[in-house]
Enzyme design. Structure first.
Site, PDB file in Angstrom:
ATOM      1  N   GLY B  47      68.195  28.477  17.619  1.00  0.00           N
ATOM      2  CA  GLY B  47      67.613  30.062  16.974  1.00  0.00           C
ATOM      3  C   GLY B  47      66.129  30.346  18.149  1.00  0.00           C
ATOM      4  N   HIS B  72      55.958  34.254  43.016  1.00  0.00           N
ATOM      5  CA  HIS B  72      56.846  34.684  43.120  1.00  0.00           C
ATOM      6  C   HIS B  72      57.729  35.959  41.876  1.00  0.00           C
ATOM      7  CE1 HIS B  72      58.949  30.836  42.190  1.00  0.00           C
ATOM      8  NE2 HIS B  72      60.406  31.778  41.663  1.00  0.00           N
ATOM      9  N   HIS B  74      60.248  35.502  39.860  1.00  0.00           N
ATOM     10  CA  HIS B  74      61.495  34.667  39.340  1.00  0.00           C
ATOM     11  C   HIS B  74      60.418  34.272  37.689  1.00  0.00           C
ATOM     12  CE1 HIS B  74      64.202  32.649  42.399  1.00  0.00           C
ATOM     13  NE2 HIS B  74      64.375  34.252  41.993  1.00  0.00           N
ATOM     14  N   HIS B  77      58.465  31.844  36.964  1.00  0.00           N
ATOM     15  CA  HIS B  77      57.102  31.790  37.064  1.00  0.00           C
ATOM     16  C   HIS B  77      56.112  33.241  36.032  1.00  0.00           C
ATOM     17  CE1 HIS B  77      57.451  28.894  40.378  1.00  0.00           C
ATOM     18  NE2 HIS B  77      58.419  29.322  40.513  1.00  0.00           N
ATOM     19  N   ASP B 162      57.998  28.265  45.455  1.00  0.00           N
ATOM     20  CA  ASP B 162      59.603  27.434  45.375  1.00  0.00           C
ATOM     21  C   ASP B 162      59.335  28.379  46.653  1.00  0.00           C
ATOM     22  OD1 ASP B 162      59.848  26.941  42.387  1.00  0.00           O
ATOM     23  OD2 ASP B 162      61.238  28.099  42.365  1.00  0.00           O
ATOM     24  N   ASP B 194      57.504  21.707  45.798  1.00  0.00           N
ATOM     25  CA  ASP B 194      58.672  21.753  44.731  1.00  0.00           C
ATOM     26  C   ASP B 194      60.027  20.766  44.999  1.00  0.00           C
ATOM     27  OD1 ASP B 194      60.940  22.263  43.744  1.00  0.00           O
ATOM     28  OD2 ASP B 194      61.312  24.514  45.554  1.00  0.00           O
ATOM     29  N   ALA B 231      71.070  38.717  39.360  1.00  0.00           N
ATOM     30  CA  ALA B 231      69.583  39.661  39.322  1.00  0.00           C
ATOM     31  C   ALA B 231      68.993  40.258  40.729  1.00  0.00           C
ATOM     32  CB  ALA B 231      69.804  40.505  37.966  1.00  0.00           C
ATOM     33  N   SER B 232      67.939  38.305  39.852  1.00  0.00           N
ATOM     34  CA  SER B 232      66.661  38.437  41.147  1.00  0.00           C
ATOM     35  C   SER B 232      66.734  38.611  42.849  1.00  0.00           C
ATOM     36  CB  SER B 232      65.993  38.328  40.522  1.00  0.00           C
ATOM     37  OG  SER B 232      66.782  36.409  40.951  1.00  0.00           O
ATOM     38  N   SER B 365      71.133  27.577  47.359  1.00  0.00           N
ATOM     39  CA  SER B 365      70.128  27.558  46.996  1.00  0.00           C
ATOM     40  C   SER B 365      69.037  27.449  47.754  1.00  0.00           C
ATOM     41  CB  SER B 365      70.093  25.549  46.652  1.00  0.00           C
ATOM     42  OG  SER B 365      68.915  25.424  46.140  1.00  0.00           O
ATOM     43  N   HIS B 367      65.686  26.095  47.136  1.00  0.00           N
ATOM     44  CA  HIS B 367      65.197  24.977  47.247  1.00  0.00           C
ATOM     45  C   HIS B 367      65.041  24.685  48.265  1.00  0.00           C
ATOM     46  CE1 HIS B 367      63.460  26.620  42.873  1.00  0.00           C
ATOM     47  NE2 HIS B 367      64.597  26.932  42.673  1.00  0.00           N
TER      48      HIS B 367
END
Lengths: 554, 554
Positions: B47, B72, B74, B77, B162, B194, B231-232, B365, B367
């Protein structure tokens, strides 16, 4: 002209899913069942222990079910049998290890004496009603796995069971290419083949590769070695045992299912353990750290398993220390990725050297990649093809492979559970549906948890429950005592006293509303309380707990 | 001799976990905060909506917190900022897109006007208390990502945020090698880097690779194309848009967060869309099927997302048909594997051509892999090294990389959230702990769901609840009315009437027992009812529902 004879293939499980495999072959008034597997529940089936196939169709045709033939001893092929056999006591046919594992389950349920188990060997041919069933050896991640060649008056149906083509199996028992090829040469009506790994190109690696990785790892390890794998992978256990012996380490077995399988496999001669190699846990803990290997359950990160408890320093007999080597010889089953990652992470934190998925050769699959699937098709040369054992995308991709190999689109049947495929010597078609589906097992309850119960569990799990207790006067509808509110899984009441006081006021005003409007039906009063309180709590908290008004009259 | 000046690094999130990144740099009576991220809850946090860092330490030192710098935009962050800024309103520094995304969140919470947002550009140097912070451009899966070089009186601390090292980024803005190298040449006290992808060898592929895959796919597609991604990931969106334009297709945007990001990114100039290319959904549905591309959310199989609804034929405006191409340009975040697999499976069943993970180049990726991590260390040449952003095994492996590159073991700090690393110019050490941990957000409640509530939700989710209502006489303790039993999430009562009748008898006999023994404390009576009923139900069902006795006196 007489109607052409026909045979029907009716999947009751294993199509559009991975697990609960069960296939029915019907010829006239005769039914043969292949496997009776279980599936572990998806996450949203809250509280459910296992899922088994709905066998309504078999129960409706109880008198014509001639027997159940088994391909191998994995849970997704035999796990539903204790439930099925309680309702449908027919003869069961399987190889020795398969029946050995099944026997253990039936004994636990006090059913062993009532079930007729027939032990077969590869290349045995057994007559079951109008069917002649040959058991054909294949490689898999458990010994004694077989495919089936089922002779029917319409033609031969080959069901691969689960298989891979291991050219160098640990026990030397290679897939019986000759029998597949001979059947193919004589003519096979239909092939039903394992789709689990169809998304992988090339060949699946031989089990022997893992033995080499064990050797490399054992040679370099200076401290204790802990090997976690699937208990049923007897060849894997054999390789760990052989390697331990080579490096003069004793072996201790940890975890209930691991102990069970090692016992059965030793007893039946599938596991070859040098005398004196196995030691008890307390003896193991007294040995020098470079002289012991533990075989343990928990390769899937299961919360109660031995390895998980070791990782969280919660295992009474095995304590992980810096420099220990942990081999997780398995890949996570879909859905278990996070559990496994958490265990690995904890082991790293304890200073252990963890060998897992990322290392090539630490695990190999038991299922066939694309080249093996093609080889099977080219050996068997079937007229009709039906992919089994897989989610929809796997069945569809397996069908594409078959088409690429020249089987006409119209002879390929990508089916669903319950969908009947009817074959004559010359043609095939989808021919309606029978009842099929899933039966949920929760504790001792089989099928007593349905959608309403699951929906309630879902709501309870997200936002908890509020129970509103109030006593009202029979005459006036006015409150005599209460309301009291009990909350579980919603908020911690002591820290939310103000909210609870406001909630009580809401309940009072809802009841006052009913009293003033002379509403006296219980259901209406309860609805009013539930709706008003629910709206208030959502505004205040953006949560929707279940609300259960308990209203008493005096 | 005066004590040597020292600077402390205090992680409040992001160590031993992936998510809720937050790092504190403290010099004397001055605190600088780097990022304020959220984490999505583990499955067992029933929940819970999101998890944010415990900022007790910051609140205890409220007066010396000089500001929050962001790397950044995300969620892991910046996602906790709306919560953090409510309690700690300090200046925030970030690049334009980062603040654009944050601004959207703050506007929703009606907080935008009260927060001081300071927009910076790469290579800007900002003075915040005793710290001089330079923002250094890096590549990542969102534009406008920066690393930080923080000048302190003890030395320079570089925090990578990142990053990846993309030699051919979509927007041409390459990682600012010069600034890292120059800092390195002048001398860097500590590097915080990172660790997310440390388990991957080699280099992470360039974002441009995905563009090539888009091109190949778009060229061959004869019907509609649907691209699902984060989306980002604006560069990814840009590549889909550019490719659509190249093949004369219009683009429609589906899903709330996708629409939001496209709007912000267009507005701020991070997304370059040819005039007339974007169309509304209803216009898109009227276009010929080979002239439209949909950009949609749902690449993680989120149950309410647009793609999931399309897959289950539940989306009002987009209906998947045979021959449509669905590109899932993402890998499943750990824990989402089964959700994603289910969506893919449903799309296959609808006859779609699904391009997903299995296809190389459909996702890269954001990263850095091992070679990029090594390059960063060799550019920056830090005296001290601290791996951040990762689970324990990742931090440990990242530390091993640093050791391999020649950083002495004693200068490497594999820390935990809350554990203070204290550095002087010459030496470093762990120096105690501050309060840290996780705060659970459920609806509007921040931190009001604790272990007891979660334990209750767990039990409710597995076996449901039984509420036993009974009225007893104040004088005799004998039953006046009831017991009545209400069950939710246990069994479906109508199908278990016999069990419920037996349960009532158990309750009666428990109460009789109490009455005859003259037990009158409420808690004892309730315990007796709970224990007897629980034992009975476990024997009968092997389930342990929560039992809530509600006993009234008259």
């Amino acid at each position: 002209m007489a109607r052409e004879p026909k045979v029907s293939l009716i999947p009751l499980g294993g199509l559009g899913e991975v697990g609960k495999n069960m296939m029915v072959v019907r010829y006239g008034e005769n039914i043969l069942v292949i496997d009776s597997g279980l599936m572990f529940p998806e996450e949203e089936l809250l509280g459910i222990d296992i899922v088994i196939p709905d066998i309504t169709y078999l129960l409706e045709n109880k008198n014509i079910v001639r027997g159940i033939v088994l391909t191998h001893g994995h849970e997704d092929h035999i796990g539903a049998l204790p439930y099925v056999l309680k309702q449908l006591n027919v003869p069961v046919y399987g190889t020795r290890l398969t029946l050995g594992i099944l026997g253990g389950k039936l004994r636990e349920q006090h059913m062993l004496d009532n079930v007729k188990l027939n032990c077969v060997k590869p290349r045995d041919i057994v007559t079951i009603g109008p069917f002649k069933v040959e058991f054909i050896r294949v490689s898999h991640s458990i010994p004694d796995a077989v495919a089936l060649a089922i002779e029917t008056p319409v033609g031969v149906i080959i069901h691969t069971g689960d298989f891979k083509i291991d050219q160098t199996p640990v026990d030397g028992e290679v897939t019986d290419f000759y029998r597949f090829a001979q059947r193919g040469e004589k003519g096979v009506l239909a092939l039903l083949s394992d789709s689990t790994n169809v998304e992988r190109s090339g060949y699946t690696m031989s089990e022997r590769v893992v033995g080499q990785t064990f050797d490399d790892t054992f040679r370099e390890s200076q401290e204790r070695i802990i090997v976690a794998t699937f208990a049923s992978n007897v060849h894997r256990l054999q390789q760990a045992i052989t390697t331990a012996s080579r490096y003069h380490r004793k072996v201790a077995v940890v975890g209930r299912s691991m102990v069970n399988v090692v016992n059965i496999a030793c007893e039946l001669g599938y596991l070859n353990v040098p005398d004196g190699l196995l030691v008890e846990l307390d003896e193991a803990s007294r040995l020098p750290r470079n002289q012991v290997v533990y075989l343990t359950t928990g390769s899937q990160g299961e919360p109660m398993s031995a390895l998980t408890r070791m990782a969280s320093r919660d295992h009474r007999q095995v304590e992980i220390m810096t420099g220990d080597t942990i081999i997780i010889s398995a890949t996570p089953i879909p859905g278990n990725e996070k559990l496994v990652a958490r265990v690995i992470d904890q082991l790293f934190k304890l200073g252990a050297n963890v060998i897992y998925e990322a290392v090539s050769g630490i695990h190999v699959s038991g299922h066939p990649s694309q080249e093996e699937l093609k080889l099977m098709m080219n050996l068997v040369k079937p007229k009709f093809f039906m992919p089994v054992h897989g989610e929809n995308r796997m069945l569809i991709k397996h069908a594409r492979l078959a088409r690429d190999l020249g089987i006409p689109e119209s002879n390929i049947f990508v089916g669903e559970n319950g969908q009947v495929v009817e074959l004559t010597k010359r043609s095939g078609r989808f021919a309606g549906r029978v009842t099929s589906g899933r039966v949920l097992v929760d504790g001792l309850g089989v099928g007593d948890v349905g959608n309403i119960v699951l929906r309630d569990r879902r709501q309870l799990s997200q936002d908890g429950i509020l129970i509103v207790v109030v006593t009202i006067s029979r005459d006036s509808g006015l409150i005599v005592s209460g309301p009291d509110i009990v909350s579980r899984g919603f908020v911690y009441v002591r820290e939310s006293e103000q909210l609870m006081e406001q909630a009580k006021e809401k309940v009072k005003s809802a009841l006052d509303k009913c009293a003033s409007r002379k509403i006296s039906e219980w259901s209406s009063i309860k609805s009013q309380v539930r709706d008003d309180l629910s709206k208030f709590l959502f505004e205040k908290t953006r949560r929707r707990p279940m609300i259960l008004p308990i209203i008493m009259e005096v």
